[in-house]
Design a protein around this motif. Structure first.
Motif, PDB file in Angstrom:
ATOM      1  N   ARG A 194       0.770  -1.322   0.342  1.00  0.00           N
ATOM      2  CA  ARG A 194      -0.384   0.092   0.047  1.00  0.00           C
ATOM      3  C   ARG A 194       1.078   1.588   0.101  1.00  0.00           C
ATOM      4  O   ARG A 194       0.708   2.369  -0.469  1.00  0.00           O
ATOM      5  N   ALA A 195       1.644   1.560   0.595  1.00  0.00           N
ATOM      6  CA  ALA A 195       2.956   2.413   0.838  1.00  0.00           C
ATOM      7  C   ALA A 195       3.403   2.658  -0.936  1.00  0.00           C
ATOM      8  O   ALA A 195       3.476   3.865  -1.068  1.00  0.00           O
ATOM      9  N   VAL A 196       3.770   1.817  -0.982  1.00  0.00           N
ATOM     10  CA  VAL A 196       4.283   2.181  -2.435  1.00  0.00           C
ATOM     11  C   VAL A 196       3.847   2.037  -3.514  1.00  0.00           C
ATOM     12  O   VAL A 196       3.822   3.378  -3.884  1.00  0.00           O
ATOM     13  N   CYS A 197       2.160   1.713  -3.532  1.00  0.00           N
ATOM     14  CA  CYS A 197       1.356   2.620  -4.408  1.00  0.00           C
ATOM     15  C   CYS A 197       0.418   3.663  -4.539  1.00  0.00           C
ATOM     16  O   CYS A 197       0.568   4.682  -5.083  1.00  0.00           O
ATOM     17  N   ALA A 198       0.796   4.074  -2.742  1.00  0.00           N
ATOM     18  CA  ALA A 198       0.305   5.938  -2.861  1.00  0.00           C
ATOM     19  C   ALA A 198       2.050   6.510  -2.702  1.00  0.00           C
ATOM     20  O   ALA A 198       1.180   7.531  -2.846  1.00  0.00           O
ATOM     21  N   ALA A 199       2.894   6.344  -3.109  1.00  0.00           N
ATOM     22  CA  ALA A 199       3.962   6.932  -3.108  1.00  0.00           C
ATOM     23  C   ALA A 199       4.148   7.436  -4.654  1.00  0.00           C
ATOM     24  O   ALA A 199       4.797   8.375  -4.758  1.00  0.00           O
ATOM     25  N   VAL A 200       3.396   6.636  -5.649  1.00  0.00           N
ATOM     26  CA  VAL A 200       3.753   6.381  -7.413  1.00  0.00           C
ATOM     27  C   VAL A 200       2.332   6.612  -7.865  1.00  0.00           C
ATOM     28  O   VAL A 200       1.230   6.709  -6.501  1.00  0.00           O
ATOM     29  N   SER A 201       2.838   7.222  -8.872  1.00  0.00           N
ATOM     30  CA  SER A 201       1.170   7.695  -9.518  1.00  0.00           C
ATOM     31  C   SER A 201       1.205   6.843 -10.750  1.00  0.00           C
ATOM     32  O   SER A 201       0.629   6.150 -11.480  1.00  0.00           O
ATOM     33  N   ARG A 202       2.002   5.974 -11.317  1.00  0.00           N
ATOM     34  CA  ARG A 202       2.275   5.303 -12.318  1.00  0.00           C
ATOM     35  C   ARG A 202       1.666   3.476 -11.912  1.00  0.00           C
ATOM     36  O   ARG A 202       2.127   3.706 -10.450  1.00  0.00           O
ATOM     37  N   PRO A 203       1.214   2.667 -12.265  1.00  0.00           N
ATOM     38  CA  PRO A 203       0.888   1.538 -12.653  1.00  0.00           C
ATOM     39  C   PRO A 203       1.833   0.995 -11.194  1.00  0.00           C
ATOM     40  O   PRO A 203       2.874   0.475 -11.632  1.00  0.00           O
ATOM     41  N   VAL A 204       1.951  -0.048 -10.651  1.00  0.00           N
ATOM     42  CA  VAL A 204       2.209  -0.478 -10.116  1.00  0.00           C
ATOM     43  C   VAL A 204       1.753  -2.386  -9.937  1.00  0.00           C
ATOM     44  O   VAL A 204       0.932  -2.764  -9.987  1.00  0.00           O
ATOM     45  N   GLN A 222      -6.883  -3.648  -3.509  1.00  0.00           N
ATOM     46  CA  GLN A 222      -7.461  -2.508  -3.428  1.00  0.00           C
ATOM     47  C   GLN A 222      -6.573  -1.916  -2.434  1.00  0.00           C
ATOM     48  O   GLN A 222      -6.421  -1.423  -1.793  1.00  0.00           O
ATOM     49  N   ALA A 223      -4.990  -2.907  -2.657  1.00  0.00           N
ATOM     50  CA  ALA A 223      -4.127  -1.913  -2.294  1.00  0.00           C
ATOM     51  C   ALA A 223      -3.832  -0.842  -2.791  1.00  0.00           C
ATOM     52  O   ALA A 223      -2.543  -0.073  -2.576  1.00  0.00           O
ATOM     53  N   GLY A 224      -3.942  -0.979  -4.414  1.00  0.00           N
ATOM     54  CA  GLY A 224      -3.764  -0.055  -5.583  1.00  0.00           C
ATOM     55  C   GLY A 224      -2.999  -0.303  -6.455  1.00  0.00           C
ATOM     56  O   GLY A 224      -2.307  -0.190  -7.519  1.00  0.00           O
ATOM     57  N   VAL A 225      -2.976  -1.979  -6.012  1.00  0.00           N
ATOM     58  CA  VAL A 225      -2.069  -2.979  -7.437  1.00  0.00           C
ATOM     59  C   VAL A 225      -2.147  -2.778  -8.450  1.00  0.00           C
ATOM     60  O   VAL A 225      -3.401  -2.842  -8.570  1.00  0.00           O
ATOM     61  N   LYS A 226      -2.461  -2.870  -9.778  1.00  0.00           N
ATOM     62  CA  LYS A 226      -2.472  -2.765 -11.166  1.00  0.00           C
ATOM     63  C   LYS A 226      -2.190  -3.885 -11.658  1.00  0.00           C
ATOM     64  O   LYS A 226      -3.061  -5.054 -12.461  1.00  0.00           O
ATOM     65  N   ARG A 227      -0.651  -4.738 -11.832  1.00  0.00           N
ATOM     66  CA  ARG A 227      -0.587  -6.162 -12.668  1.00  0.00           C
ATOM     67  C   ARG A 227       0.225  -6.327 -11.310  1.00  0.00           C
ATOM     68  O   ARG A 227       1.176  -6.836 -10.566  1.00  0.00           O
ATOM     69  N   ILE A 228      -0.008  -8.037 -11.459  1.00  0.00           N
ATOM     70  CA  ILE A 228       0.535  -8.784 -10.759  1.00  0.00           C
ATOM     71  C   ILE A 228       0.823  -9.909 -11.694  1.00  0.00           C
ATOM     72  O   ILE A 228      -0.191 -10.557 -12.634  1.00  0.00           O
TER      73      ILE A 228
END
Length: 276
Positions: A194-204, A222-228
């Motif tokens: 979550r911290a990583v996803c919140a800190a950047v604006s590009r897909p994670v 839900q944590a903000g991840v775009k790609r797995i």
């Protein structure tokens, strides 16, 4: 068959779509056809899976750029899906080599690829931030000349440096340098993700299939991840089945493993599928 530009448009759209999508990692043309037949929407290569198939280690010292790109080309040609490649450290320290690697990857039909900031040197495992950023900037400039999405990887957590603040600082710098997707493999928990996803604006991108991580697609979305992605874990799962079968025969002289093996008919059906 779709053009490279068409595949790039599809791939870019997946990163803009609400929620998270899974990009599994085949290691050869056959596993790529199976994953495409199961309905996945994009694929990513795995340097680990490729290395296992060669009987060598997963490292830039063991894998050549020519071999990695040839493996990626075979996966590209096996299906009509967008394919992104694990391009290790760009196969060279200097930014110019990273840029050249991106150009060669695009020429192979890939529509994405990753460059990592790991050096391969145990004494100094991560590139200094300034050089790491220069490498990403050069790769991003090369990517913009092609239908290609660049993923920049911060490798601290895979190299004995579990420093979340530095990892975020690196990802933010990579974003500013032009990376399209950001990736820090080995993050320890959802709070860090979550911290990583919140800190950047590009897909994670987040990798699953590592020991101890049991998050679901919904958890990660839900944590903000775009790609797995799954890294080499599908290849390890396949080799795990191979090991169990071989040990059963060697140690017990029995062949019950065949009851769980994929049938020849099922596999032939996947292999008959042609790219559209």
């Amino acid at each position: 068959m779709s053009s490279q530009s068409d595949k790039h448009r599809v791939f870019a759209a997946l990163h803009r779509r609400p929620g998270a999508f899974v990009i599994p990692n085949p290691w050869d043309a056959g596993s790529a056809r199976i994953l495409a037949g199961l309905g996945f929407e994009a694929l990513a290569t795995t340097s680990a899976g490729y290395a296992f198939s060669l009987g060598t280690l997963d490292s830039a010292a063991s894998l050549t750029r020519e071999g990695v790109i040839a493996n990626a080309r075979a996966i590209v040609e096996a299906t009509d899906l967008p394919v992104s490649a694990d391009l290790e450290d760009g196969f060279g320290r200097d930014p110019e080599t990273c840029a050249e690697t991106i150009a060669l990857a695009a020429a192979a039909g890939l529509v994405g690829g990753s460059i990592e900031d790991a050096t391969g040197d145990p004494a100094s495992p991560i590139f200094d931030l300034s050089l790491a950023v220069e490498r990403v900037a050069a790769a991003a400039e090369a990517a913009r000349r092609h239908p290609f999405l660049l993923t920049a990887r911060a490798e601290n957590f895979l190299n004995g440096r579990p420093d979340l603040d530095d990892t975020i600082r690196r990802l933010q710098a990579f974003e500013a340098a032009g990376a399209d997707v950001l990736y820090a493999p080995g993050l320890p928990d959802l709070a860090a993700i979550r911290a990583v996803c919140a800190a950047v604006s590009r897909p994670v991108n987040v990798v699953m299939g590592l020991a101890g991580a049991a998050f679901t697609v919904d958890d990660l979305a839900q944590a903000g991840v775009k790609r797995i992605s799954v890294g080499g874990s599908f290849a390890r799962a396949a080799l795990g089945g191979f090991l169990r079968a071989a040990r059963e025969v060697k140690d017990h002289g029995s062949f019950t493993y065949a009851a769980e093996a994929a049938s020849g008919a099922e596999l032939r059906a996947f292999m008959r599928r042609e790219p559209r």
